[in-house]
Design a protein around this motif. Structure first.
Motif, PDB file in Angstrom:
ATOM      1  N   GLY A 130       1.422   3.731  -3.153  1.00 56.44           N
ATOM      2  CA  GLY A 130       1.055   5.119  -2.870  1.00 56.44           C
ATOM      3  C   GLY A 130       2.199   6.075  -3.162  1.00 56.44           C
ATOM      4  N   GLY A 190      -6.573   0.883  -0.252  1.00 55.25           N
ATOM      5  CA  GLY A 190      -5.374   1.622  -0.632  1.00 55.25           C
ATOM      6  C   GLY A 190      -4.715   1.064  -1.873  1.00 55.25           C
ATOM      7  N   ILE A 191      -4.545  -0.260  -1.918  1.00 58.89           N
ATOM      8  CA  ILE A 191      -3.914  -0.886  -3.082  1.00 58.89           C
ATOM      9  C   ILE A 191      -4.779  -0.720  -4.324  1.00 58.89           C
ATOM     10  N   LEU A 230      -8.814  -1.771   4.765  1.00 57.60           N
ATOM     11  CA  LEU A 230      -8.093  -0.513   4.560  1.00 57.60           C
ATOM     12  C   LEU A 230      -6.964  -0.705   3.550  1.00 57.60           C
ATOM     13  N   PHE A 231      -6.189  -1.794   3.716  1.00 58.23           N
ATOM     14  CA  PHE A 231      -5.122  -2.084   2.762  1.00 58.23           C
ATOM     15  C   PHE A 231      -5.692  -2.382   1.375  1.00 58.23           C
ATOM     16  N   LEU A 262      -6.893   1.725  -4.989  1.00 53.71           N
ATOM     17  CA  LEU A 262      -6.840   3.122  -5.422  1.00 53.71           C
ATOM     18  C   LEU A 262      -5.502   3.456  -6.083  1.00 53.71           C
ATOM     19  N   PHE A 263      -4.411   3.188  -5.383  1.00 50.72           N
ATOM     20  CA  PHE A 263      -3.092   3.575  -5.887  1.00 50.72           C
ATOM     21  C   PHE A 263      -2.693   2.750  -7.111  1.00 50.72           C
ATOM     22  N   THR A 284       0.832  -1.199   0.000  1.00 50.84           N
ATOM     23  CA  THR A 284       0.000   0.000   0.000  1.00 50.84           C
ATOM     24  C   THR A 284       0.871   1.255   0.000  1.00 50.84           C
ATOM     25  N   LEU A 285       1.885   1.267   0.853  1.00 51.58           N
ATOM     26  CA  LEU A 285       2.805   2.409   0.916  1.00 51.58           C
ATOM     27  C   LEU A 285       3.623   2.533  -0.361  1.00 51.58           C
TER      28      LEU A 285
END
Length: 364
Positions: free
Chosen positions: A53, A110-111, A106-107, A113-114, A49-50
Motif C-alpha cells: 500500500g 488489500g494485497i 481483509l489482508f 488491490l495494491f 499489505t502495508l
C-alpha cells in the motif's frame, strides 16, 4: 578460496546451499506449532499489505516506487495460503474461525488491490497462486469437486475484471504505468526479435560471446543476465559483470520481456536450463510427497506437524506459482531479488525432508 564464487551461477548455488542448511536448523530447532505459524502468517500478511500500500501511494504521489511486489509477492502469497490452510485445520477441529477469516480476507483484498495496481505480472501470479493453493488445500483435506465450472469461471472472471479495472484506471488518471495493454504492447515489441536472438546464440553451456552485451570482454557464461540482487554482489565486492543504470535497459529483452526459460538458457546454456527444470520439478514432487505424509499424520491424530503442514502448503503454492510465471511468462519473476525469494521457497520446501526424517527415526 574455493568457497568464493567465481561467477553468478556459483553464487546462486552457494546461497541456495546456505539457505537450505539454515532452514533445516530452523525447522528442527524452532517449535513451529499451528498457533505460531498462524500468527506469523497473519503478521506478515498485514505487513505486506502495508508495504504494498505504501509503495502504490508513493507511485501516485511522487511517481516513485520500489516495486516490492516482484521480490516479495511470492512470500506474500505463501503467508495468505498458509493462513487459509491454518483456518481449515482449526475449523475441522471445531474452532470458530469466522473472526480470523475476516482478517485474512481483509489482508487478501488489500494485497490484491495494491499489488495488482503496481504490476500486472503480480496479479497473474496472485490469482494463479490462489487457485493453486485452493487445489492443494482441497486435496489435503480430501474435499470433492475441486475443479468445478463455477470455480474456474470465478478465478478467470476475477483475472479479467482485474485487468479491465487497471486499464480503466490508466485511462481515467492518464497514468499509463497501470495499463495492461501498454505492457502487452511492449512484450509484442520486444519478444519476436529477442526470442530469435536467444535461439540463434544459445549453446550447450552459455551462449555465443558475440551476442553478449560484453562482447569479447565477456565470458559467454553466467554474465549477469540471471543474477542475485546487485546490492548483494556489490556489498561483498565480488568481481562479477553487472548491468547497472542504463545498462539494465540494454538487457531488458532478456531480463524482463522474455520467459525465464530463455533467460536461463541464454546465460547458462541448455545444461543450465535443464538444471532449472530438474530443480523445479524435483522440488514440487518432493514437496507434494512430504505434504501427503503430513496429511496422513494429521489424519492419525498426530498434531506435531500441523504447523509445518500449513507452512509447507503455503510455500509449495508460492513456489509453483512463481516457477510457472517466471519460467513461462516473465523472467523478472525469478531474477534478481525475486530469485532470492524463489531459492528461499525451494529451500524451505526441501528442508522438510531432513526434518521429517529425523523426527520419524526418533519416534521409532
Amino acid at each position: 578460496m574455493m568457497l568464493i564464487a567465481q561467477n553468478h551461477l556459483q553464487l546462486i548455488l552457494e546461497v541456495g546451499a546456505m539457505l537450505f542448511v539454515t532452514l533445516v536448523f530452523c525447522l528442527n530447532l524452532i517449535p513451529l506449532s499451528l498457533s505460531v505459524v498462524t500468527f506469523l502468517s497473519l503478521f506478515l500478511a498485514g505487513g505486506f499489505t502495508l508495504l504494498f500500500g505504501a509503495d502504490i501511494l508513493l507511485l501516485i504521489i511522487s511517481s516513485s516506487q520500489n516495486e516490492f511486489t516482484h521480490p516479495f509477492g511470492p512470500i506474500a502469497l505463501m503467508t495468505i495460503v498458509s493462513a487459509f490452510a491454518s483456518l481449515k485445520v482449526m475449523k475441522n477441529s471445531g474452532v470458530d474461525v469466522r473472526p480470523l477469516r475476516k482478517v485474512v480476507l481483509l489482508f487478501l483484498a488489500g494485497i490484491t488491490l495494491f499489488g495488482g495496481l503496481m504490476h500486472r505480472s503480480f496479479l497473474i501470479l496472485w490469482i494463479l497462486g490462489l487457485f493453486v493453493g485452493y487445489i492443494i488445500i482441497s486435496k489435503s483435506f480430501r474435499e470433492k469437486s475441486v475443479f468445478t465450472l463455477k470455480r474456474i469461471l470465478m478465478f478467470f472472471g476475477a483475472a479479467v475484471a482485474g485487468f479491465c479495472g487497471l486499464e480503466i484506471i490508466a485511462r481515467i488518471t492518464g497514468m499509463t504505468i497501470f495499463s495492461p495493454l501498454l505492457r502487452l504492447g511492449r512484450i509484442e515489441q520486444y519478444s519476436s526479435s529477442s526470442i530469435k536472438m536467444v535461439l540463434n546464440n544459445i549453446q550447450l553451456i552459455g551462449h555465443d560471446g558475440a551476442a553478449s552485451f560484453w562482447g569479447t570482454e565477456g565470458t559467454a557464461f553466467a554474465e549477469g543476465y540471471i543474477t542475485l540482487p546487485m546490492q548483494l554482489i556489490i556489498f561483498f565486492g565480488l568481481p562479477f559483470p553487472l548491468f547497472c543504470g542504463v545498462l539494465v535497459n540494454q538487457k531488458d529483452t532478456i531480463d524482463y520481456m522474455l520467459p525465464g526459460i530463455f533467460g536461463y538458457g541464454f546465460d547458462f546454456g541448455y545444461l543450465g536450463l535443464v538444471g532449472l527444470i530438474v530443480f523445479v520439478l524435483g522440488t514440487i514432487i518432493i514437496g507434494l510427497k512430504i505434504l501427503t505424509m503430513y496429511r496422513e499424520k494429521r489424519e492419525h491424530n498426530n498434531k506435531k506437524y500441523l504447523g509445518k503442514e500449513v507452512l509447507l502448503t503455503g510455500a509449495l503454492t508460492a513456489f509453483i506459482s512463481q516457477a510457472l510465471i517466471g519460467m513461462f511468462v516473465f523472467n523478472r519473476s525469478i531474477n534478481g531479488l525475486a530469485l532470492l525469494s524463489f531459492i528461499f521457497l525451494g529451500a524451505l520446501i526441501l528442508a522438510n525432508v531432513v526434518t521429517l526424517k529425523s523426527r520419524t527415526n526418533k519416534n521409532i
